[in-house]
Motif scaffolding. Structure first.
Motif, PDB file in Angstrom:
ATOM      1  N   SER A  37       0.828  -1.212   0.000  1.00  0.00           N
ATOM      2  CA  SER A  37       0.000   0.000   0.000  1.00  0.00           C
ATOM      3  C   SER A  37       0.860   1.259   0.000  1.00  0.00           C
ATOM      4  CB  SER A  37      -0.926  -0.002   1.220  1.00  0.00           C
ATOM      5  OG  SER A  37      -1.783  -1.125   1.197  1.00  0.00           O
ATOM      6  N   TYR A  77       2.138   4.298  -3.521  1.00  0.00           N
ATOM      7  CA  TYR A  77       2.173   5.752  -3.635  1.00  0.00           C
ATOM      8  C   TYR A  77       3.566   6.242  -4.034  1.00  0.00           C
ATOM      9  CZ  TYR A  77      -2.507   5.850  -1.694  1.00  0.00           C
ATOM     10  OH  TYR A  77      -3.864   5.675  -1.516  1.00  0.00           O
ATOM     11  N   VAL A 101       3.463   5.805  -7.695  1.00  0.00           N
ATOM     12  CA  VAL A 101       2.637   6.818  -8.363  1.00  0.00           C
ATOM     13  C   VAL A 101       3.428   8.111  -8.549  1.00  0.00           C
ATOM     14  CG1 VAL A 101       0.652   8.339  -8.032  1.00  0.00           C
ATOM     15  CG2 VAL A 101       0.408   5.885  -7.675  1.00  0.00           C
ATOM     16  N   THR A 112      -6.755   7.057  -8.647  1.00  0.00           N
ATOM     17  CA  THR A 112      -5.457   7.746  -8.533  1.00  0.00           C
ATOM     18  C   THR A 112      -4.663   7.615  -9.818  1.00  0.00           C
ATOM     19  OG1 THR A 112      -5.419   7.218  -6.175  1.00  0.00           O
ATOM     20  CG2 THR A 112      -3.351   7.907  -7.178  1.00  0.00           C
TER      21      THR A 112
END
Length: 452
Positions: free
Chosen positions: A156, A160, A163, A420
């Motif tokens: 998790s 990010y 990303v 996202t």
């Protein structure tokens, strides 16, 4: 006698891989700049890690990954889920994240080690340009260690990181693409002025027409497959906004004042930027988490078992394949050449040519054997730290590309596409169009600066 010569040649190559001196000290390397060879070898490490990641998401290989000690068994959680969920369906996704982490950590390590290296006379430059066998062992060691990272919240959190890194690498791709478009147009117009004008202008018009025709066709297909008469508002908005923005930059590129300030500006650059923008829009729509608005949406459940109505899905789709090709081209571009424009070289922290004279090609010959030569004795030809940061971002980008930007959903039972990913890709397309528009209008807004 031949066997002895072969052994000697092999030992020479081994010294190139294990030695502390730059690659110019061994005869197994070709005649080339030492800085270029180093960049290519680091890029080879990145491609090797990418190949391993691709192999790990092949369905037949993915099913066997549970045999790796400590990877699936003995873990109380799967992707941060403290349940008894069978992790077999997530193994490929999990392996790619571990491999991406290993490559990112490897390049981050060298980015830190190479801070403020100014020339090949710095002892750390030998670490950059030599010890390749030991660097390979370090990468292998980090990779093995990455597969023992406890699940917890690793996936998790690392999602990010991926990303953010991918967004930055897409911006680097856009800078390189804009630079390529300008260089391409300038070169062809220069050839038209010096040679057969009709032939070069015909080629320029033909390529421009092909790019615009492909873009228009792609836009029509996006409207057909990724929108519906009722609903799918986001998809309609994204396609329409990018279509309007592409029309704007195309018109601006041929305005008289723009042509006066930049005679080489034209529709060739605008058509290439338009085509890439439509590709990024396609990639974004392929991540819309709605089966009705996204016919290419992939779903993986937590059981990993194939049913008659929902077979086990592979991670390959068309946007991922195109993204992989662009990734390869961009990393090779970063490794092999500098820009024709000083502003881009300044932005990418590279030089138009070797910063220092060092040893020239004439010094690269010894006993009739051409060897790699050190072109960085007076100054590095590229910023070592920035180069490794680019490869770090590339590693994160390919990690996200190979996993389709998917992550476990709220139920923690299905790997699905989040919004996202959609917004990051769409935002990057807007940033690229604004950046290209700035290259067009900057000479008019800042007339005192040199934009030649």
């Amino acid at each position: 006698m031949g066997a002895c010569l072969g052994v000697c040649s092999l030992l020479s190559c081994v010294s190139c891989l294990c030695g502390s001196a730059p690659c110019l000290l061994c005869g197994c390397c070709p005649s080339a700049k030492n800085s270029t060879i180093s960049r290519l070898l680091f890029t080879f490490f990145l491609f090797l890690g990418t190949l391993v990641s691709i192999i790990m998401i092949i369905p037949g290989v993915e099913k066997e990954l549970h045999k790796l000690p400590g990877f699936c068994e003995g873990s109380g959680s799967v992707l941060g889920v403290q349940t008894k969920v069978d992790c077999s369906s997530f193994l490929g996704h999990k392996a790619v994240y571990r491999m991406g982490f290993a490559m990112a950590a490897f390049f981050c390590l060298f980015a830190v080690l190479m801070v403020c290296v100014r020339s090949s006379k710095d002892p750390r430059a030998a670490l950059q340009n030599g010890f390749w066998f030991f660097k390979f062992l370090v990468l292998v060691g980090i990779t093995v260690g990455a597969f023992y990272i406890p699940d917890g919240t690793f996936t998790s959190v690392w999602f990010y990181f991926g990303v953010v890194g991918s967004f930055l690498f897409i911006l680097i791709q856009l800078v390189l693409l804009i630079d390529l478009a300008h260089s391409w147009s300038q070169r062809w117009l220069h050839n038209a002025e010096e040679g057969s004008a009709k032939g070069w202008y015909a080629a320029l018009c033909t390529v421009t027409f092909i790019f615009y025709a492909a873009s228009i066709t792609a836009i029509v297909l996006l409207y057909v497959y990724y929108t519906k008469p009722e609903g799918c508002t986001e998809g309609k908005a994204f396609i329409s906004i990018n279509l309007i923005l592409c029309l704007i930059v195309s018109v601006v590129s041929i305005l008289p004042k723009i042509q006066e300030a930049q005679p080489h500006s034209g529709l060739l650059q605008a058509s290439l930027i338009t085509l890439y923008t439509i590709y990024v829009t396609w990639a974004a729509l392929a991540n819309v988490p709605s089966q009705r608005c996204n016919p290419t949406l992939l779903l993986r459940n937590s059981t990993g078992s194939a049913t008659a109505t929902e077979p086990l899905t592979t991670w390959w789709d068309a946007p991922s394949i195109v993204g992989l090709v662009i990734f390869i081209l961009c990393t090779l571009f970063i490794s092999l050449r500098s820009s024709d424009h000083p502003q881009v070289n300044k932005l990418m922290l590279t030089e138009e040519s070797g910063a220092g004279a060092g040893a020239g090609p004439g010094a690269a010959e010894e006993g009739g054997v051409r060897r790699a030569y050190d072109n960085e004795q007076d100054g590095v030809s590229y910023n070592y730290t920035f180069f490794h940061l680019c490869l770090l971002l590339a590693a994160l980008y390919i990690m996200m590309t190979l996993t389709n930007w998917y992550r476990p959903d709220e139920s923690l039972q299905v790997l699905s596409s989040p919004w996202t990913a959609v917004w990051v890709k769409i935002s990057s397309s807007w940033a690229g169009l604004l950046l290209y528009l700035w290259t067009l209008v900057a000479p008019l807004l800042l007339p005192d600066r040199d934009f030649s």
